[in-house]
Write an enzyme that holds these catalytic residues in place. Sequence first.
Site, PDB file in Angstrom:
ATOM      1  N   HIS A   1       7.806   7.662 -27.260  1.00  0.00           N
ATOM      2  CA  HIS A   1       6.782   8.560 -26.721  1.00  0.00           C
ATOM      3  C   HIS A   1       6.997  10.009 -27.183  1.00  0.00           C
ATOM      4  O   HIS A   1       6.066  10.677 -27.642  1.00  0.00           O
ATOM      5  CB  HIS A   1       6.781   8.472 -25.187  1.00  0.00           C
ATOM      6  CG  HIS A   1       5.861   9.449 -24.541  1.00  0.00           C
ATOM      7  ND1 HIS A   1       4.495   9.433 -24.730  1.00  0.00           N
ATOM      8  CD2 HIS A   1       6.113  10.513 -23.735  1.00  0.00           C
ATOM      9  CE1 HIS A   1       3.954  10.444 -24.059  1.00  0.00           C
ATOM     10  NE2 HIS A   1       4.908  11.109 -23.447  1.00  0.00           N
TER      11      HIS A   1
ATOM     12  N   GLU B   1       9.815  17.056 -25.792  1.00  0.00           N
ATOM     13  CA  GLU B   1       9.106  17.452 -24.554  1.00  0.00           C
ATOM     14  C   GLU B   1       9.559  18.842 -24.112  1.00  0.00           C
ATOM     15  O   GLU B   1       8.799  19.583 -23.500  1.00  0.00           O
ATOM     16  CB  GLU B   1       9.340  16.443 -23.423  1.00  0.00           C
ATOM     17  CG  GLU B   1       8.613  15.115 -23.577  1.00  0.00           C
ATOM     18  CD  GLU B   1       7.114  15.161 -23.200  1.00  0.00           C
ATOM     19  OE1 GLU B   1       6.602  16.226 -22.788  1.00  0.00           O
ATOM     20  OE2 GLU B   1       6.464  14.107 -23.340  1.00  0.00           O
TER      21      GLU B   1
ATOM     22  N   ARG C   1       0.815  -1.241   0.000  1.00  0.00           N
ATOM     23  CA  ARG C   1       0.000   0.000   0.000  1.00  0.00           C
ATOM     24  C   ARG C   1       0.834   1.270   0.000  1.00  0.00           C
ATOM     25  O   ARG C   1       0.354   2.342   0.339  1.00  0.00           O
ATOM     26  CB  ARG C   1      -0.976   0.022   1.160  1.00  0.00           C
ATOM     27  CG  ARG C   1      -1.961  -1.125   1.115  1.00  0.00           C
ATOM     28  CD  ARG C   1      -3.290  -0.751   1.732  1.00  0.00           C
ATOM     29  NE  ARG C   1      -4.238  -1.835   1.543  1.00  0.00           N
ATOM     30  CZ  ARG C   1      -4.393  -2.827   2.410  1.00  0.00           C
ATOM     31  NH1 ARG C   1      -3.709  -2.855   3.520  1.00  0.00           N
ATOM     32  NH2 ARG C   1      -5.260  -3.780   2.144  1.00  0.00           N
TER      33      ARG C   1
ATOM     34  N   HIS D   1      -0.166  15.417 -26.356  1.00  0.00           N
ATOM     35  CA  HIS D   1      -0.203  14.055 -25.812  1.00  0.00           C
ATOM     36  C   HIS D   1      -1.464  13.289 -26.191  1.00  0.00           C
ATOM     37  O   HIS D   1      -1.415  12.075 -26.373  1.00  0.00           O
ATOM     38  CB  HIS D   1      -0.057  14.080 -24.289  1.00  0.00           C
ATOM     39  CG  HIS D   1       1.363  14.313 -23.851  1.00  0.00           C
ATOM     40  ND1 HIS D   1       2.064  15.446 -24.181  1.00  0.00           N
ATOM     41  CD2 HIS D   1       2.223  13.551 -23.119  1.00  0.00           C
ATOM     42  CE1 HIS D   1       3.286  15.373 -23.671  1.00  0.00           C
ATOM     43  NE2 HIS D   1       3.404  14.231 -23.024  1.00  0.00           N
TER      44      HIS D   1
ATOM     45  N   LYS E   1       8.004  22.613 -14.884  1.00  0.00           N
ATOM     46  CA  LYS E   1       7.197  21.455 -14.470  1.00  0.00           C
ATOM     47  C   LYS E   1       6.949  21.496 -12.965  1.00  0.00           C
ATOM     48  O   LYS E   1       5.830  21.223 -12.495  1.00  0.00           O
ATOM     49  CB  LYS E   1       7.889  20.152 -14.877  1.00  0.00           C
ATOM     50  CG  LYS E   1       7.138  18.928 -14.394  1.00  0.00           C
ATOM     51  CD  LYS E   1       6.691  18.001 -15.461  1.00  0.00           C
ATOM     52  CE  LYS E   1       5.632  17.053 -14.936  1.00  0.00           C
ATOM     53  NZ  LYS E   1       5.603  15.768 -15.570  1.00  0.00           N
TER      54      LYS E   1
ATOM     55  N   LYS F   1       3.489  11.229 -11.410  1.00  0.00           N
ATOM     56  CA  LYS F   1       2.617  10.345 -12.196  1.00  0.00           C
ATOM     57  C   LYS F   1       3.321   9.010 -12.379  1.00  0.00           C
ATOM     58  O   LYS F   1       4.484   8.973 -12.792  1.00  0.00           O
ATOM     59  CB  LYS F   1       2.320  10.960 -13.565  1.00  0.00           C
ATOM     60  CG  LYS F   1       1.235  11.993 -13.538  1.00  0.00           C
ATOM     61  CD  LYS F   1       0.809  12.339 -14.954  1.00  0.00           C
ATOM     62  CE  LYS F   1      -0.271  13.393 -14.940  1.00  0.00           C
ATOM     63  NZ  LYS F   1      -0.607  13.833 -16.313  1.00  0.00           N
TER      64      LYS F   1
ATOM     65  N   HIS G   1      -0.807   9.955 -27.839  1.00  0.00           N
ATOM     66  CA  HIS G   1      -1.175   8.663 -27.238  1.00  0.00           C
ATOM     67  C   HIS G   1      -1.962   7.815 -28.226  1.00  0.00           C
ATOM     68  O   HIS G   1      -1.817   6.587 -28.273  1.00  0.00           O
ATOM     69  CB  HIS G   1      -2.011   8.877 -25.967  1.00  0.00           C
ATOM     70  CG  HIS G   1      -1.207   9.393 -24.810  1.00  0.00           C
ATOM     71  ND1 HIS G   1      -1.779   9.802 -23.632  1.00  0.00           N
ATOM     72  CD2 HIS G   1       0.129   9.548 -24.641  1.00  0.00           C
ATOM     73  CE1 HIS G   1      -0.831  10.199 -22.794  1.00  0.00           C
ATOM     74  NE2 HIS G   1       0.328  10.062 -23.386  1.00  0.00           N
TER      75      HIS G   1
ATOM     76  N   ARG H   1      -2.417  21.677 -14.633  1.00  0.00           N
ATOM     77  CA  ARG H   1      -1.518  20.600 -15.075  1.00  0.00           C
ATOM     78  C   ARG H   1      -1.911  20.045 -16.443  1.00  0.00           C
ATOM     79  O   ARG H   1      -1.085  19.446 -17.140  1.00  0.00           O
ATOM     80  CB  ARG H   1      -1.452  19.493 -14.014  1.00  0.00           C
ATOM     81  CG  ARG H   1      -0.378  18.461 -14.318  1.00  0.00           C
ATOM     82  CD  ARG H   1      -0.051  17.564 -13.150  1.00  0.00           C
ATOM     83  NE  ARG H   1       0.973  16.604 -13.522  1.00  0.00           N
ATOM     84  CZ  ARG H   1       1.616  15.817 -12.685  1.00  0.00           C
ATOM     85  NH1 ARG H   1       1.338  15.870 -11.398  1.00  0.00           N
ATOM     86  NH2 ARG H   1       2.536  14.965 -13.114  1.00  0.00           N
TER      87      ARG H   1
ATOM     88  N   ASN I   1      -0.224  18.319 -21.191  1.00  0.00           N
ATOM     89  CA  ASN I   1      -0.643  17.293 -22.151  1.00  0.00           C
ATOM     90  C   ASN I   1      -0.691  17.807 -23.581  1.00  0.00           C
ATOM     91  O   ASN I   1      -1.225  17.126 -24.464  1.00  0.00           O
ATOM     92  CB  ASN I   1      -2.015  16.736 -21.760  1.00  0.00           C
ATOM     93  CG  ASN I   1      -1.939  16.037 -20.426  1.00  0.00           C
ATOM     94  OD1 ASN I   1      -0.964  15.346 -20.140  1.00  0.00           O
ATOM     95  ND2 ASN I   1      -2.933  16.250 -19.581  1.00  0.00           N
TER      96      ASN I   1
ATOM     97  N   GLU J   1      -3.947  17.302 -11.624  1.00  0.00           N
ATOM     98  CA  GLU J   1      -4.452  17.623 -12.960  1.00  0.00           C
ATOM     99  C   GLU J   1      -5.923  18.027 -12.959  1.00  0.00           C
ATOM    100  O   GLU J   1      -6.690  17.654 -13.844  1.00  0.00           O
ATOM    101  CB  GLU J   1      -4.234  16.428 -13.899  1.00  0.00           C
ATOM    102  CG  GLU J   1      -4.046  16.856 -15.331  1.00  0.00           C
ATOM    103  CD  GLU J   1      -3.611  15.718 -16.231  1.00  0.00           C
ATOM    104  OE1 GLU J   1      -2.493  15.224 -16.047  1.00  0.00           O
ATOM    105  OE2 GLU J   1      -4.409  15.338 -17.099  1.00  0.00           O
TER     106      GLU J   1
HETATM  107  N1  GLY Z   1       3.544  14.246 -18.347  1.00  0.00           N
HETATM  108  C1  GLY Z   1       2.494  15.113 -17.983  1.00  0.00           C
HETATM  109  C2  GLY Z   1       2.380  15.341 -16.527  1.00  0.00           C
HETATM  110  O1  GLY Z   1       3.271  14.994 -15.783  1.00  0.00           O
HETATM  111  O2  GLY Z   1       1.381  15.853 -16.084  1.00  0.00           O
END
Ligand code: GLY
Length: 360
Positions: A261, A181, A117, A244, A223, A139, A248, A237, A241, A233
Amino acid sequence: MPQFQVSTPQRNYAAIVERGAIARLSEFLPHGCGKAFVVTTRDVWDLHGARLTDAIGKHPHQVLFFAGGEGNKRMSHVEAMAETMVESGADRSSIVIAFGGGIATDLAGFLAAIFMRGIPVIQIPTTLLAQVDAAVGGKTGSNLVSGKNLVGAFHQPLAVLIDSGVLNTLPEREYRAGLYEIIKTGIIASEPLFRLLADRRDDVLAQNHHVVDHIVAESVRIKAEVVSADEREGGLRKILNFGHTFGHALEAETQYTGFLHGEAVSWGMRAATHLAGFLGMLADDDVLSILWTLDRYGPIPSTAGIPAANLEARLVKDKKTVQSKVHFVIPTRIGEVVVKSGIDNALVLRAIERALEECK
Ligand code: GLY
């Protein structure tokens, strides 16, 4: 060298950008912490394992290898590593050290998030993409057949140690994948960063230390600020994306094997930029400037034969899609974006077609 504070409800920690930062690992092992489990791939270990072994010193540790590649970012590997940890005496005092690219940082972070956990993780990213994005912000997760990162957790690390000294062993294609990125970060939040990438391509590609350290630090600073403002997010945040959602879809459509990616994000930024132009939200000069800069860091693998309609259909499966509403990050000028939904499908399809055509 710079250190950026990430302050979230879950945890406050430092993202340290410093040549040689790996050597500082033991500073961040909590007092009384148990066995450390280093999650990595064989290639990263062969190249940089000695640095980590030196840094961890006499602290009890064990290396857990998994096969690299986006296709291996799967729950089965997390489960196998968790079983090995139990067999090797892991308990709640244990710690995970993520050591590798974005797949390693995501999988290792996820393993730490769910093992008994939740146990702590320290992130040590070794690819440019993981240094400027994946390892910072908590993330973690793995892919499902149906889509990218569809299972996961927010699990903030104790620290992120970003050592740009390891980047010179990166294959050129992987290095460029990380640069996309950074271009993204410039488009969403910093025109000077974007212009530097646009203007100093040769220095960037030659890994001029001064330039690389600056663009990595700027990306991590931005970031850290975004994540500190919005860990989960709920709002700001989402801007991270940019490119993305389209990217994706491309990754899933090509079974995570055709594109790295960052390359998929590059293609996705192209589609999103066209979409912004079609919507009249981005001036033609800025559209051209973004496309030109992406080209300067190309090429990405060919998109020939990929059906636009399939990519469009995949957009609704993205995890950022809520109640079938796809959310797009749309640049309004270089350095600024908005999040928009309810965009006419015909325009989205046209943007996809245009981006596919340009990358054939
Ligand atoms: N890679 C996008 C984020 O960390 O929110």
